[in-house]
Design a protein around this motif. Structure first.
Motif, PDB file in Angstrom:
ATOM      1  N   ALA A 339       6.425  -1.710   3.884  1.00 36.55           N
ATOM      2  CA  ALA A 339       5.292  -1.958   4.775  1.00 36.55           C
ATOM      3  C   ALA A 339       4.215  -0.891   4.598  1.00 36.55           C
ATOM      4  N   GLY A 340       4.619   0.369   4.428  1.00 39.00           N
ATOM      5  CA  GLY A 340       3.649   1.438   4.231  1.00 39.00           C
ATOM      6  C   GLY A 340       2.877   1.286   2.937  1.00 39.00           C
ATOM      7  N   GLN A 341       3.575   0.912   1.844  1.00 40.51           N
ATOM      8  CA  GLN A 341       2.889   0.711   0.568  1.00 40.51           C
ATOM      9  C   GLN A 341       1.915  -0.463   0.643  1.00 40.51           C
ATOM     10  N   ALA A 342       2.329  -1.545   1.317  1.00 42.69           N
ATOM     11  CA  ALA A 342       1.432  -2.691   1.473  1.00 42.69           C
ATOM     12  C   ALA A 342       0.193  -2.292   2.269  1.00 42.69           C
ATOM     13  N   HIS A 343       0.391  -1.479   3.276  1.00 40.10           N
ATOM     14  CA  HIS A 343      -0.723  -0.987   4.085  1.00 40.10           C
ATOM     15  C   HIS A 343      -1.699  -0.166   3.240  1.00 40.10           C
ATOM     16  N   LEU A 344      -1.155   0.660   2.337  1.00 41.72           N
ATOM     17  CA  LEU A 344      -1.993   1.510   1.491  1.00 41.72           C
ATOM     18  C   LEU A 344      -2.904   0.708   0.579  1.00 41.72           C
ATOM     19  N   VAL A 345      -2.393  -0.366   0.006  1.00 41.70           N
ATOM     20  CA  VAL A 345      -3.170  -1.130  -0.972  1.00 41.70           C
ATOM     21  C   VAL A 345      -3.859  -2.341  -0.353  1.00 41.70           C
ATOM     22  N   GLY A 346      -3.774  -2.488   0.980  1.00 39.79           N
ATOM     23  CA  GLY A 346      -4.487  -3.564   1.646  1.00 39.79           C
ATOM     24  C   GLY A 346      -3.866  -4.926   1.490  1.00 39.79           C
ATOM     25  N   LEU A 347      -2.529  -4.993   1.388  1.00 40.28           N
ATOM     26  CA  LEU A 347      -1.837  -6.282   1.293  1.00 40.28           C
ATOM     27  C   LEU A 347      -1.082  -6.568   2.589  1.00 40.28           C
ATOM     28  N   PRO A 348      -1.054  -7.824   3.013  1.00 38.80           N
ATOM     29  CA  PRO A 348      -0.196  -8.179   4.139  1.00 38.80           C
ATOM     30  C   PRO A 348       1.266  -8.254   3.705  1.00 38.80           C
ATOM     31  N   VAL A 349       2.153  -8.354   4.672  1.00 39.21           N
ATOM     32  CA  VAL A 349       3.575  -8.523   4.370  1.00 39.21           C
ATOM     33  C   VAL A 349       4.085  -9.782   5.055  1.00 39.21           C
ATOM     34  N   GLN A 369      13.877  -9.580   4.949  1.00 38.64           N
ATOM     35  CA  GLN A 369      13.044 -10.179   3.902  1.00 38.64           C
ATOM     36  C   GLN A 369      11.599  -9.696   3.977  1.00 38.64           C
ATOM     37  N   VAL A 370      11.410  -8.370   4.106  1.00 40.59           N
ATOM     38  CA  VAL A 370      10.054  -7.816   4.173  1.00 40.59           C
ATOM     39  C   VAL A 370       9.502  -7.698   2.759  1.00 40.59           C
ATOM     40  N   VAL A 371       8.433  -8.444   2.459  1.00 36.19           N
ATOM     41  CA  VAL A 371       7.851  -8.427   1.115  1.00 36.19           C
ATOM     42  C   VAL A 371       6.332  -8.453   1.220  1.00 36.19           C
ATOM     43  N   PRO A 372       5.621  -7.784   0.290  1.00 36.48           N
ATOM     44  CA  PRO A 372       4.152  -7.883   0.263  1.00 36.48           C
ATOM     45  C   PRO A 372       3.739  -9.294  -0.152  1.00 36.48           C
ATOM     46  N   VAL A 373       2.548  -9.691   0.265  1.00 30.96           N
ATOM     47  CA  VAL A 373       2.022 -11.021  -0.052  1.00 30.96           C
ATOM     48  C   VAL A 373       0.692 -10.861  -0.768  1.00 30.96           C
ATOM     49  N   GLN A 374       0.541 -11.521  -1.911  1.00 33.88           N
ATOM     50  CA  GLN A 374      -0.710 -11.467  -2.649  1.00 33.88           C
ATOM     51  C   GLN A 374      -1.774 -12.294  -1.926  1.00 33.88           C
ATOM     52  N   VAL A 375      -3.004 -11.778  -1.887  1.00 38.45           N
ATOM     53  CA  VAL A 375      -4.116 -12.487  -1.265  1.00 38.45           C
ATOM     54  C   VAL A 375      -5.308 -12.446  -2.206  1.00 38.45           C
ATOM     55  N   ASP A 377      -9.302 -11.768  -3.367  1.00 38.08           N
ATOM     56  CA  ASP A 377     -10.077 -10.526  -3.300  1.00 38.08           C
ATOM     57  C   ASP A 377     -10.831 -10.392  -1.976  1.00 38.08           C
ATOM     58  N   GLU A 378     -11.369 -11.485  -1.487  1.00 37.02           N
ATOM     59  CA  GLU A 378     -12.147 -11.431  -0.250  1.00 37.02           C
ATOM     60  C   GLU A 378     -11.270 -10.988   0.919  1.00 37.02           C
ATOM     61  N   GLU A 379     -10.090 -11.589   1.012  1.00 34.52           N
ATOM     62  CA  GLU A 379      -9.181 -11.215   2.085  1.00 34.52           C
ATOM     63  C   GLU A 379      -8.686  -9.784   1.909  1.00 34.52           C
ATOM     64  N   ARG A 380      -8.453  -9.383   0.677  1.00 32.76           N
ATOM     65  CA  ARG A 380      -7.996  -8.017   0.419  1.00 32.76           C
ATOM     66  C   ARG A 380      -9.054  -6.993   0.851  1.00 32.76           C
ATOM     67  N   ASP A 381     -10.338  -7.289   0.553  1.00 34.70           N
ATOM     68  CA  ASP A 381     -11.411  -6.396   0.976  1.00 34.70           C
ATOM     69  C   ASP A 381     -11.474  -6.287   2.487  1.00 34.70           C
ATOM     70  N   ARG A 382     -11.265  -7.407   3.157  1.00 30.75           N
ATOM     71  CA  ARG A 382     -11.304  -7.386   4.616  1.00 30.75           C
ATOM     72  C   ARG A 382     -10.159  -6.545   5.176  1.00 30.75           C
ATOM     73  N   LEU A 383      -8.981  -6.667   4.581  1.00 36.58           N
ATOM     74  CA  LEU A 383      -7.834  -5.890   5.037  1.00 36.58           C
ATOM     75  C   LEU A 383      -8.042  -4.403   4.759  1.00 36.58           C
ATOM     76  N   MET A 384      -8.655  -4.084   3.636  1.00 33.78           N
ATOM     77  CA  MET A 384      -8.920  -2.678   3.329  1.00 33.78           C
ATOM     78  C   MET A 384      -9.920  -2.078   4.316  1.00 33.78           C
ATOM     79  N   LYS A 385     -10.897  -2.881   4.727  1.00 33.30           N
ATOM     80  CA  LYS A 385     -11.844  -2.414   5.736  1.00 33.30           C
ATOM     81  C   LYS A 385     -11.120  -2.133   7.041  1.00 33.30           C
ATOM     82  N   SER A 386     -10.182  -3.014   7.384  1.00 33.34           N
ATOM     83  CA  SER A 386      -9.388  -2.801   8.594  1.00 33.34           C
ATOM     84  C   SER A 386      -8.571  -1.522   8.473  1.00 33.34           C
ATOM     85  N   LEU A 387      -8.043  -1.255   7.280  1.00 31.37           N
ATOM     86  CA  LEU A 387      -7.276  -0.022   7.047  1.00 31.37           C
ATOM     87  C   LEU A 387      -8.143   1.210   7.292  1.00 31.37           C
ATOM     88  N   GLN A 388      -9.389   1.177   6.788  1.00 28.73           N
ATOM     89  CA  GLN A 388     -10.279   2.317   6.973  1.00 28.73           C
ATOM     90  C   GLN A 388     -10.607   2.535   8.442  1.00 28.73           C
TER      91      GLN A 388
END
Length: 401
Positions: A339-349, A369-375, A377-388
């Protein structure tokens, strides 16, 4: 030939200024029969008119009136309707603006009454008004939740969409904390009004059964009609501190009566003697609502553990899999690392578990069954903004507490 009311005073509803003539309903679109039905609903008295082509309507306690044609077939019918609408906008009668609101947007009307002591002369019972407004909002929300799904206890589930469904609803003032009217637009609000109609009558029947027999089974069956802990708690809030309360519903004349409902539903009344049954039902719904097995996809918005290693707590903003905004999950060390690694790179789990009713369906237990989910680019950018925006939470997670 024509008679109409024209007063310098104005009437205010919802704290708004009186509507100017430019914002009045278009007379060409007003059905005289609908206008007459709304006037009658709000206590206006109908008098005969010249040659039977129109009727004079007088407000409650008033002497002057306005003229409404019986149909649009008469040559001067549109002029009469225009004068009637202008007179309503200028009228000091409290119900006049309610008629205009119902004409502007065809709406089912829900009314609440509370029997409370009269305040001293010249005083306003603002606490009673706040209590009535709060209870009415809770009752409307319970109806909107029941449209989204039947449950004895909804908790945080479905709440976001239920609140969105109530966006177009207009609520009038609550003078003295005694009466209140909500205008529920037929599109898209009629399912809420219909569900509330069935749920309120089912609640009344269940309370009567409990008071007569001591049994609570009727409340179990009432869930299918839309009864829930949210509704019983709202009714407790409505009745508490009063000598009794009632809720009535009138269908929009322009839309007619919905299937399976009476044309003129009877008001539903509750008294302080009903409070024990309502409270017991609410507690029963809370206790008996089962946990739900779910597979949730969510963005990690908070990580927390007591040290640099070991299990930790993760908070997810839910993207799919459950109608709740956030969940809290306790994860073992490996799952927490993922979960921490997914948070770092802006991926949901994605995670599986049981959404627990305790705490309002805000906690996921038995996570696996905790796994990162590919999204994309647009969604990834939005998640990264949320991370910041939540960087403090992440730094706290990395450093430990």
């Amino acid at each position: 030939m024509h008679e109409s009311v024209s007063r310098p005073d104005s009437v205010r509803l919802h704290g708004e200024a009186p509507a100017p003539s430019s914002s009045l309903p278009d007379p060409a679109r007003v059905d005289p029969a609908v206008l007459g039905a709304l006037l009658a609903r709000h206590g206006w008295q109908r008098r005969g008119g010249s040659g039977g082509s129109y009727s004079r309507w007088t407000p409650p306690g008033g002497t002057a009136g306005l003229l409404v044609p019986h149909t649009r077939t008469f040559p001067d019918s549109e002029d009469l309707l225009s004068e009637a609408l202008t007179s309503l906008a200028r009228s000091a009668t409290p119900s006049a603006r309610e008629v205009l609101v119902a004409l502007a947007v065809p709406s089912d009307e829900i009314r609440w009454w509370r029997e409370v002591p009269e305040p001293p002369a010249g005083a306003a019972d603002w606490l009673g008004a706040e209590q009535l407004h709060g209870a009415a909002r809770q009752i409307l929300l319970a109806g909107a939740l029941a449209v989204r799904g039947r449950a004895g206890y909804h908790g945080a589930r479905r709440r976001r969409r239920a609140l969105a469904a109530l966006g177009p609803v207009l609520i009038g003032p609550a003078p003295g904390g005694r009466t209140l009217t909500a205008f529920v637009p037929v599109a898209p609000g009629r399912p809420v009004a219909v569900r509330l109609h069935h749920a309120l009558h089912a609640t009344r029947e269940a309370v009567d059964y409990q008071r007569a027999t001591g049994g609570m089974e009727a409340f179990d069956n009432a869930v299918a009609a839309g009864v829930s802990r949210e509704l019983t708690e709202a009714l407790v809030a409505l009745v508490r501190g009063s000598e009794g309360a009632a809720i009535a519903l009138d269908w929009a004349p322009a839309a007619g009566t919905p299937d399976g409902c009476p044309a003129r539903p009877e008001p539903v009344e509750f008294t302080p003697g009903d409070l024990p049954a309502l409270r017991r039902a609410g507690a029963r719904y809370l206790r008996d609502e089962p946990a739900v097995t779910v597979r949730i996809t969510g963005a990690v918005v908070r990580l927390r553990r007591s040290g640099p290693r070991g299990a930790g707590i993760v908070r997810l903003r839910v993207l799919a899999g459950a109608e709740v905004p956030h969940v809290r999950i306790e994860l073992d060390e490996e799952a927490y690392r993922i979960a921490g690694q997914a948070h770092l790179v802006g991926l949901p789990v994605r995670v599986e578990g049981r959404l627990e009713s305790r705490g309002g369906f805000r906690r996921l237990t038995g996570a696996s069954q905790v796994v990162p989910v590919q999204v994309d680019d647009e969604e990834r950018d939005r998640l990264m903004k949320s991370l910041q925006e939540n960087v403090d939470s992440f730094e706290e997670a990395c450093a430990g507490e």
